[in-house]
Structure formats: C-alpha cells, structure tokens
Design a protein around this motif. Sequence first.
Motif, PDB file in Angstrom:
ATOM      1  N   ALA A  12       0.812  -1.208   0.057  1.00  0.00           N
ATOM      2  CA  ALA A  12       0.035   0.100  -0.075  1.00  0.00           C
ATOM      3  C   ALA A  12       0.809   1.311   0.193  1.00  0.00           C
ATOM      4  O   ALA A  12       0.342   2.376  -0.686  1.00  0.00           O
ATOM      5  CB  ALA A  12      -0.974  -0.029   1.107  1.00  0.00           C
ATOM      6  N   ALA A  13       2.222   1.123   0.782  1.00  0.00           N
ATOM      7  CA  ALA A  13       2.904   2.389   0.770  1.00  0.00           C
ATOM      8  C   ALA A  13       4.131   1.841   0.607  1.00  0.00           C
ATOM      9  O   ALA A  13       4.726   0.860   0.860  1.00  0.00           O
ATOM     10  CB  ALA A  13       2.785   3.043   2.018  1.00  0.00           C
ATOM     11  N   TYR A  14       5.253   2.996   0.374  1.00  0.00           N
ATOM     12  CA  TYR A  14       6.596   2.660   0.081  1.00  0.00           C
ATOM     13  C   TYR A  14       7.395   4.017   0.612  1.00  0.00           C
ATOM     14  O   TYR A  14       6.996   5.016   0.904  1.00  0.00           O
ATOM     15  CB  TYR A  14       6.730   2.540  -1.221  1.00  0.00           C
ATOM     16  N   HIS A  15       8.568   3.705   0.847  1.00  0.00           N
ATOM     17  CA  HIS A  15       9.624   4.684   0.784  1.00  0.00           C
ATOM     18  C   HIS A  15      10.990   4.687  -0.212  1.00  0.00           C
ATOM     19  O   HIS A  15      11.147   3.382  -0.646  1.00  0.00           O
ATOM     20  CB  HIS A  15      10.782   4.604   2.109  1.00  0.00           C
ATOM     21  N   ALA A  16      11.160   5.627  -0.822  1.00  0.00           N
ATOM     22  CA  ALA A  16      12.312   5.467  -1.835  1.00  0.00           C
ATOM     23  C   ALA A  16      13.535   6.318  -1.090  1.00  0.00           C
ATOM     24  O   ALA A  16      13.196   7.490  -0.721  1.00  0.00           O
ATOM     25  CB  ALA A  16      12.184   6.156  -3.220  1.00  0.00           C
ATOM     26  N   HIS A  17      14.676   5.889  -1.022  1.00  0.00           N
ATOM     27  CA  HIS A  17      15.739   6.499  -0.232  1.00  0.00           C
ATOM     28  C   HIS A  17      16.704   6.602  -1.349  1.00  0.00           C
ATOM     29  O   HIS A  17      17.374   5.914  -1.962  1.00  0.00           O
ATOM     30  CB  HIS A  17      16.334   5.861   0.710  1.00  0.00           C
ATOM     31  N   ILE A  18      16.993   7.961  -1.730  1.00  0.00           N
ATOM     32  CA  ILE A  18      18.026   8.419  -2.784  1.00  0.00           C
ATOM     33  C   ILE A  18      19.161   8.591  -1.934  1.00  0.00           C
ATOM     34  O   ILE A  18      19.464   9.434  -1.082  1.00  0.00           O
ATOM     35  CB  ILE A  18      17.568   9.835  -3.617  1.00  0.00           C
TER      36      ILE A  18
END
Length: 116
Positions: A12-18
């Motif tokens: 349902a939800a995510y994090h993207a870490h650059i």
Amino acid sequence: MKQPKPPVNVHAAYHAHIYFDATTAVQAKALCDAIDTNFDLKVGRFHEKPVGPHPCWSCQVIFEAEDFDGFIAWLEEQRNGLTIFVHGLTGNNLKDHTDYAYWLGEEKQLNLSMFL
C-alpha cells in the motif's frame, strides 16, 4: 555481480531513499527538487550523514501504491547513476528492509542490526 531485483508494486505504501555522497550531493538535491516539483509526494530531509540502516547520505520520499508505476519509472529514467533504495511499508521494519527491498542502481549493504 548479482543483479538487484526491480521494484514491484505489491504494498500500500513505500519509501524511496535516494543515496548520495559529497560528490553527488548537487545531483541528488536537483533530483529531490524535481520530485517535489513533478509529484505530490512527501520529500523528506536531505541527510548529509548516514541515518538509520542506510550506509549512505540520503533523502527519503514517501509514496503510495497508486503513485508507484509512474514514480518508479520516472526515477529510473531520472536517477542518472544515483542509487535508489525502494522498500514497502508493512509495519515489519526487518522485512521491509530485506524481503520487500528493491534497488534502482547498485545494491548497498544496509545496517539491519537495529531491526534484530
């Protein structure tokens, strides 16, 4: 070299870490600014030190399943060599950072000890 598994939209939800360092900070900041301009997503602070399990400097982006396909495709096209760690948000931090972890670019070793 092992190929990282590409992100798949199953949560349902995510994090993207650059991820970035001193030599790529300007490039990463420009990418984060472009995300803020082009998407209605929460772009976090620009950490110029490792934070949490992340071995690199990073900036976190929070997004949901409905944003996944367009955002991930855009990130892959725009990352210009930067490594981006993407993971699901399920409430189980260890699984989120291992079983539900995906990479755009070079896979990095996370510090998972805080989740054990």
